[in-house]
Design an enzyme around this catalytic site. Structure first.
Site, mmCIF file in Angstrom:
data_model
loop_
_atom_site.group_PDB
_atom_site.id
_atom_site.type_symbol
_atom_site.label_atom_id
_atom_site.label_comp_id
_atom_site.label_asym_id
_atom_site.label_seq_id
_atom_site.Cartn_x
_atom_site.Cartn_y
_atom_site.Cartn_z
ATOM 1 N N CYS A 126 38.322 37.338 29.878
ATOM 2 C CA CYS A 126 38.076 38.049 31.142
ATOM 3 C C CYS A 126 36.784 38.879 31.056
ATOM 4 O O CYS A 126 35.711 38.306 31.049
ATOM 5 C CB CYS A 126 39.303 38.853 31.532
ATOM 6 S SG CYS A 126 39.363 39.157 33.288
ATOM 7 N N HIS A 184 44.035 35.829 30.674
ATOM 8 C CA HIS A 184 44.473 36.690 29.561
ATOM 9 C C HIS A 184 45.551 36.000 28.730
ATOM 10 O O HIS A 184 46.745 36.284 28.913
ATOM 11 C CB HIS A 184 45.053 37.996 30.116
ATOM 12 C CG HIS A 184 44.030 38.922 30.666
ATOM 13 N ND1 HIS A 184 43.458 39.923 29.913
ATOM 14 C CD2 HIS A 184 43.467 39.003 31.881
ATOM 15 C CE1 HIS A 184 42.586 40.583 30.652
ATOM 16 N NE2 HIS A 184 42.571 40.044 31.859
ATOM 17 N N GLU A 222 46.496 36.612 25.874
ATOM 18 C CA GLU A 222 47.232 37.595 25.048
ATOM 19 C C GLU A 222 48.422 38.181 25.810
ATOM 20 O O GLU A 222 49.271 38.836 25.218
ATOM 21 C CB GLU A 222 46.272 38.703 24.565
ATOM 22 C CG GLU A 222 45.840 39.737 25.601
ATOM 23 C CD GLU A 222 44.793 39.242 26.612
ATOM 24 O OE1 GLU A 222 44.482 38.035 26.612
ATOM 25 O OE2 GLU A 222 44.323 40.068 27.409
HETATM 26 N N1 GLN Z 1 36.963 42.707 36.769
HETATM 27 C C1 GLN Z 1 36.586 42.960 35.413
HETATM 28 C C2 GLN Z 1 35.062 42.871 35.242
HETATM 29 O O1 GLN Z 1 34.409 42.452 36.140
HETATM 30 C C3 GLN Z 1 37.293 42.003 34.472
HETATM 31 C C4 GLN Z 1 38.794 42.171 34.586
HETATM 32 C C5 GLN Z 1 39.562 41.954 33.321
HETATM 33 O O2 GLN Z 1 39.013 41.937 32.213
HETATM 34 N N2 GLN Z 1 40.849 41.818 33.457
HETATM 35 O O3 GLN Z 1 34.531 43.189 34.232
#
Ligand code: GLN
Length: 195
Positions: free
Chosen positions: A76, A173, A175
């Protein structure tokens, strides 16, 4: 095999637990010099802009050097940091994966969701394509992939986990699901690098 989890911010502890369950020695990385002791690194989810602030220019350069040399897996916000091109808004990336990634790309209504995607047969997963639960939280979307990037997993028509060289990224994610297969794929990437 000693793996670090970048522990500046975000959900690093869930990665630590998963790697621990898989029998890996895990180090929470809070200082740049800790990068010298590990064979691979996980950059967790969180807020990529905040990661950049906390790293500062020196931390960013040190991380960039590490990523060039050793296997790294970003989830992410971690995937955003590893990209070569970031939009919505634009920000700098480590450039380890040739891809354009769009932050917060799913809009407000479906900000967070659990969906079923596919773990593909790939260099890191030699079994046939299988369903995989994916947790998306304010997730980015990969909008362009370079020719040297291998797709590891998809959700609908979108690539959601990819690899270029020794760098791996997932927009979801892994994890936060019970399934260990994505972390196993990363450990395989670390082992491949050692052989
Ligand atoms: N929205 C976050 C970003 O732009 C990422 C979200 C997340 O890691 N769950 O950095």
């Amino acid at each position: 095999m000693k793996i670090g989890v970048l522990a500046l911010q975000g959900d690093f502890d869930a990665h630590r637990r998963r790697l621990d369950e898989l029998g890996t020695e895990v180090v929470l990385v809070k200082k740049p010099e800790q990068l010298d002791e590990i064979e691979g690194l996980v950059i967790p989810g969180g807020e990529s802009g905040t990661f950049l602030k906390l790293l500062g220019d020196t931390g960013f350069e040190k991380l960039k050097q590490f990523v060039r040399l050793k296997p790294t897996f970003g989830t992410c916000a971690g995937a955003i940091l590893l990209a070569s091109e970031i939009e919505n808004p634009q920000q700098k990336g480590l450039g380890a994966i040739d891809m354009r990634i769009r932050r917060n790309a799913y809009g407000r209504q479906i900000n967070s969701s659990i969906r079923e995607g596919k773990l593909l047969e790939s260099s890191l997963h030699d079994k046939a394509t299988l369903p995989l639960e994916m947790v998306f939280i304010r997730a980015p979307k990969i909008e362009r992939l370079g020719a040297n990037v291998e797709v590891i997993a998809t959700e609908g028509a979108d690539p959601v986990a990819v690899r270029q060289g020794k760098t791996m990224a997932a927009t979801f994610h892994p994890e936060l699901s019970e399934d260990p297969r994505v972390h196993q794929a990363f450990l395989r990437l670390v082992r491949n690098g050692k052989e």
